[in-house]
Design a protein around this motif. Sequence first.
Motif, PDB file in Angstrom:
ATOM      1  N   HIS A   1      -0.655  -6.669   8.041  1.00  0.00           N
ATOM      2  CA  HIS A   1       0.347  -6.466   6.987  1.00  0.00           C
ATOM      3  C   HIS A   1      -0.230  -5.504   5.961  1.00  0.00           C
ATOM      4  N   ASP A   2       0.620  -5.049   5.045  1.00  0.00           N
ATOM      5  CA  ASP A   2       0.145  -4.109   4.027  1.00  0.00           C
ATOM      6  C   ASP A   2       0.185  -4.697   2.624  1.00  0.00           C
ATOM      7  N   LYS A   3       0.265  -6.010   2.536  1.00  0.00           N
ATOM      8  CA  LYS A   3       0.322  -6.651   1.234  1.00  0.00           C
ATOM      9  C   LYS A   3      -1.048  -6.646   0.575  1.00  0.00           C
ATOM     10  N   VAL A   4      -1.071  -6.284  -0.703  1.00  0.00           N
ATOM     11  CA  VAL A   4      -2.301  -6.277  -1.470  1.00  0.00           C
ATOM     12  C   VAL A   4      -2.267  -7.492  -2.377  1.00  0.00           C
ATOM     13  N   ASP A   5      -2.960  -8.554  -1.967  1.00  0.00           N
ATOM     14  CA  ASP A   5      -2.959  -9.783  -2.759  1.00  0.00           C
ATOM     15  C   ASP A   5      -4.367 -10.345  -2.762  1.00  0.00           C
TER      16      ASP A   5
ATOM     17  N   SER B   1      -5.252  16.757  -4.148  1.00  0.00           N
ATOM     18  CA  SER B   1      -4.358  15.600  -3.997  1.00  0.00           C
ATOM     19  C   SER B   1      -3.889  15.429  -2.561  1.00  0.00           C
ATOM     20  N   PHE B   2      -3.720  16.524  -1.822  1.00  0.00           N
ATOM     21  CA  PHE B   2      -3.358  16.398  -0.419  1.00  0.00           C
ATOM     22  C   PHE B   2      -4.483  15.740   0.373  1.00  0.00           C
ATOM     23  N   GLY B   3      -5.712  16.165   0.143  1.00  0.00           N
ATOM     24  CA  GLY B   3      -6.845  15.547   0.829  1.00  0.00           C
ATOM     25  C   GLY B   3      -7.014  14.092   0.446  1.00  0.00           C
ATOM     26  N   MET B   4      -6.849  13.781  -0.841  1.00  0.00           N
ATOM     27  CA  MET B   4      -6.968  12.399  -1.291  1.00  0.00           C
ATOM     28  C   MET B   4      -5.875  11.522  -0.690  1.00  0.00           C
ATOM     29  N   THR B   5      -4.656  12.045  -0.609  1.00  0.00           N
ATOM     30  CA  THR B   5      -3.555  11.295  -0.009  1.00  0.00           C
ATOM     31  C   THR B   5      -3.814  11.032   1.466  1.00  0.00           C
TER      32      THR B   5
ATOM     33  N   MET C   1      -6.960   4.992   5.170  1.00  0.00           N
ATOM     34  CA  MET C   1      -7.519   3.696   4.771  1.00  0.00           C
ATOM     35  C   MET C   1      -6.446   2.604   4.811  1.00  0.00           C
ATOM     36  N   ALA C   2      -5.239   2.927   4.369  1.00  0.00           N
ATOM     37  CA  ALA C   2      -4.152   1.949   4.401  1.00  0.00           C
ATOM     38  C   ALA C   2      -3.754   1.615   5.835  1.00  0.00           C
ATOM     39  N   LEU C   3      -3.741   2.617   6.694  1.00  0.00           N
ATOM     40  CA  LEU C   3      -3.428   2.372   8.100  1.00  0.00           C
ATOM     41  C   LEU C   3      -4.482   1.487   8.747  1.00  0.00           C
ATOM     42  N   GLY C   4      -5.753   1.736   8.455  1.00  0.00           N
ATOM     43  CA  GLY C   4      -6.822   0.887   8.978  1.00  0.00           C
ATOM     44  C   GLY C   4      -6.721  -0.540   8.465  1.00  0.00           C
ATOM     45  N   ALA C   5      -6.387  -0.710   7.192  1.00  0.00           N
ATOM     46  CA  ALA C   5      -6.228  -2.052   6.631  1.00  0.00           C
ATOM     47  C   ALA C   5      -5.032  -2.765   7.260  1.00  0.00           C
TER      48      ALA C   5
ATOM     49  N   THR D   1       0.802  -1.217   0.000  1.00  0.00           N
ATOM     50  CA  THR D   1       0.000   0.000   0.000  1.00  0.00           C
ATOM     51  C   THR D   1       0.842   1.278   0.000  1.00  0.00           C
ATOM     52  N   PHE D   2       1.969   1.279   0.709  1.00  0.00           N
ATOM     53  CA  PHE D   2       2.775   2.500   0.770  1.00  0.00           C
ATOM     54  C   PHE D   2       3.334   2.901  -0.593  1.00  0.00           C
ATOM     55  N   PRO D   3       3.906   1.981  -1.379  1.00  0.00           N
ATOM     56  CA  PRO D   3       4.348   2.391  -2.728  1.00  0.00           C
ATOM     57  C   PRO D   3       3.204   2.861  -3.620  1.00  0.00           C
ATOM     58  N   VAL D   4       2.001   2.314  -3.434  1.00  0.00           N
ATOM     59  CA  VAL D   4       0.860   2.774  -4.216  1.00  0.00           C
ATOM     60  C   VAL D   4       0.554   4.238  -3.886  1.00  0.00           C
ATOM     61  N   ILE D   5       0.614   4.586  -2.610  1.00  0.00           N
ATOM     62  CA  ILE D   5       0.363   5.969  -2.195  1.00  0.00           C
ATOM     63  C   ILE D   5       1.433   6.910  -2.751  1.00  0.00           C
ATOM     64  N   ILE D   6       2.694   6.504  -2.675  1.00  0.00           N
ATOM     65  CA  ILE D   6       3.779   7.326  -3.211  1.00  0.00           C
ATOM     66  C   ILE D   6       3.657   7.447  -4.728  1.00  0.00           C
ATOM     67  N   GLY D   7       3.284   6.373  -5.409  1.00  0.00           N
ATOM     68  CA  GLY D   7       3.103   6.412  -6.859  1.00  0.00           C
ATOM     69  C   GLY D   7       1.976   7.341  -7.273  1.00  0.00           C
ATOM     70  N   LEU D   8       0.883   7.326  -6.523  1.00  0.00           N
ATOM     71  CA  LEU D   8      -0.220   8.237  -6.819  1.00  0.00           C
ATOM     72  C   LEU D   8       0.200   9.686  -6.605  1.00  0.00           C
ATOM     73  N   THR D   9       0.998   9.933  -5.591  1.00  0.00           N
ATOM     74  CA  THR D   9       1.505  11.284  -5.337  1.00  0.00           C
ATOM     75  C   THR D   9       2.428  11.739  -6.472  1.00  0.00           C
ATOM     76  N   MET D  10       3.309  10.857  -6.928  1.00  0.00           N
ATOM     77  CA  MET D  10       4.217  11.219  -8.029  1.00  0.00           C
ATOM     78  C   MET D  10       3.446  11.477  -9.315  1.00  0.00           C
TER      79      MET D  10
END
Length: 114
Positions: free
Chosen positions: A100-104, A80-84, A90-94, A25-34
Motif C-alpha cells: 500500500h502507499d499509506k504513510v502512517d 526538480s525533475f531528477g528529484m521527482t 522510492m515510493a514505488l519500492g515502498a 505518497t502520490f499526493p506528496v509527490i504531486i504537492g512537491l511538484t506544485m
Amino acid sequence: MEALIAIAIGSLTAAGIYLMLRLRTFPVIIGLTMLSYAVNVFIFAAGRLVPGLPAIISPDAAGYTDPLPQALVLTAIVISFGMTAVIVLMALGAWLEAGHDKVDMDDADQEASK
C-alpha cells in the motif's frame, strides 16, 4: 498582471503544501511538484522579464533582459525533475514492499513495540 501572478503563486503554494500533508505518497509527490512550480514562477516574476529585449548586451539594443532568472529556473526544472524521479522510484519500492502507499507512522510504531 501582477495580481494574477501573485494569485497563481499563492494557489500553487497552497495546493502544494496541502498535498504534501496528505497520508499517501502520490499526493506528496504531486504537492512537491506544485511547490517547485510555484518557486519557478516566483523566480521568473522577481526577474522582471521584459518582452522583446535581448538577454545579451549589444550596442544597438534599447536595453536588455537579465538572463540570471532564466538560468536559475532552467536549473531548478532539471533538479526538480531528477528529484521527482528519485522520489517516484522510492515510493514505488515502498508500495511493492508494503502493498500500500499509506504513510502512517503510528502503525509502524505499534508493530515495532509488540
